[in-house]
Design an enzyme around this catalytic site. Structure first.
Site, PDB file in Angstrom:
ATOM      1  CB  ILE A 167      81.218  41.687  22.320  1.00  0.00           C
ATOM      2  CG1 ILE A 167      81.281  42.628  23.623  1.00  0.00           C
ATOM      3  CG2 ILE A 167      82.410  42.297  21.278  1.00  0.00           C
ATOM      4  CD1 ILE A 167      82.476  42.046  24.639  1.00  0.00           C
TER       5      ILE A 167
ATOM      6  CD  GLU B  13      72.263  38.303  29.362  1.00  0.00           C
ATOM      7  OE1 GLU B  13      72.738  38.671  28.514  1.00  0.00           O
ATOM      8  OE2 GLU B  13      70.983  38.254  29.273  1.00  0.00           O
TER       9      GLU B  13
ATOM     10  CB  CYS C 268      73.088  34.053  29.004  1.00  0.00           C
ATOM     11  SG  CYS C 268      73.831  35.016  27.986  1.00  0.00           S
TER      12      CYS C 268
HETATM   13  N1  THU Z   1      71.748  39.577  23.656  1.00  0.00           N
HETATM   14  C1  THU Z   1      72.173  39.749  24.913  1.00  0.00           C
HETATM   15  O1  THU Z   1      73.358  40.290  24.896  1.00  0.00           O
HETATM   16  N2  THU Z   1      71.654  39.266  25.759  1.00  0.00           N
HETATM   17  C2  THU Z   1      70.270  38.749  25.737  1.00  0.00           C
HETATM   18  O2  THU Z   1      69.780  38.327  26.802  1.00  0.00           O
HETATM   19  C3  THU Z   1      69.361  38.346  24.619  1.00  0.00           C
HETATM   20  C4  THU Z   1      70.510  39.000  23.599  1.00  0.00           C
HETATM   21  C5  THU Z   1      72.190  39.988  22.504  1.00  0.00           C
HETATM   22  C6  THU Z   1      72.904  39.079  21.561  1.00  0.00           C
HETATM   23  C7  THU Z   1      72.882  39.804  20.153  1.00  0.00           C
HETATM   24  O3  THU Z   1      74.263  40.683  20.208  1.00  0.00           O
HETATM   25  C8  THU Z   1      71.874  40.985  20.339  1.00  0.00           C
HETATM   26  O4  THU Z   1      71.547  40.798  21.460  1.00  0.00           O
HETATM   27  C9  THU Z   1      70.605  40.361  19.429  1.00  0.00           C
HETATM   28  O5  THU Z   1      70.221  39.028  19.544  1.00  0.00           O
END
Ligand code: THU
Length: 150
Positions: free
Chosen positions: A53, A65, A104
């Site tokens: 988000i 995550e 995370c």
């Molecule tokens: N992002 C995640 O949701 N999880 C991950 O393990 C790596 C990165 C998201 C954060 C951001 O919204 C987008 O991916 C690009 O970095």
């Protein structure tokens, strides 16, 4: 980095990865265009999905995550077995693995044990790690010498 074992958990892990892929559909990622989905398996068998988000001011954004973990914790869950993660350019099937970011991993360290499993897919193949493999020599609640409040 090891392939999923051909054991009784394989079908469950496949299902969890599928839930992570489905959770990507809810991603709100207009700034990066990178959609991530996660599916968190609780010890009681419940699965919590999560997506990334984003926010126009960027730093308040949340990873998939942590969305899944925070949803589960806010619902009273405290015991977790595994999380599946899938990510890549929005509107396309994932083609690369999307390993969890450092923040995370640290939040996983707060709520999950060293054997907590992290499942990744590149859309075709799967890989499985333990939290201890992805966050070795880590800092956690024990260092503060305070019992976890559950
Ligand atoms: N992002 C995640 O949701 N999880 C991950 O393990 C790596 C990165 C998201 C954060 C951001 O919204 C987008 O991916 C690009 O970095």
């Amino acid at each position: 980095m090891e392939p999923l074992k051909k054991d009784g958990m394989e079908a469950l892990y496949q299902a969890l990865l599928q839930r992570a892929i489905e959770a990507r559909e809810q991603a709100y990622c207009p700034y990066s265009g990178f959609a991530v989905g996660a599916a968190l398996l609780c010890a009681d068998g419940t699965v919590y999905p999560g997506c990334n988000i984003e926010c126009a001011s960027l730093s308040p954004g949340n990873c998939a995550e942590r969305t899944a973990l925070f949803r589960a914790v806010s619902d009273g869950k405290r015991e977790f077995l595994a999380i599946a993660v899938a990510g890549g350019p929005a509107g396309k099937e994932p083609e690369e693995y999307c390993p969890p970011c450092g923040v995370c991993r640290q939040v996983m360290r707060e709520f999950c044990g060293p054997d907590f499993e992290i499942l990744l897919t590149d859309g075709t193949n799967q890989k499985r790690y333990t939290l201890a493999e992805l966050l070795p020599v880590s800092f956690g609640p024990e260092q503060l010498d305070q019992p976890k409040k559950r």
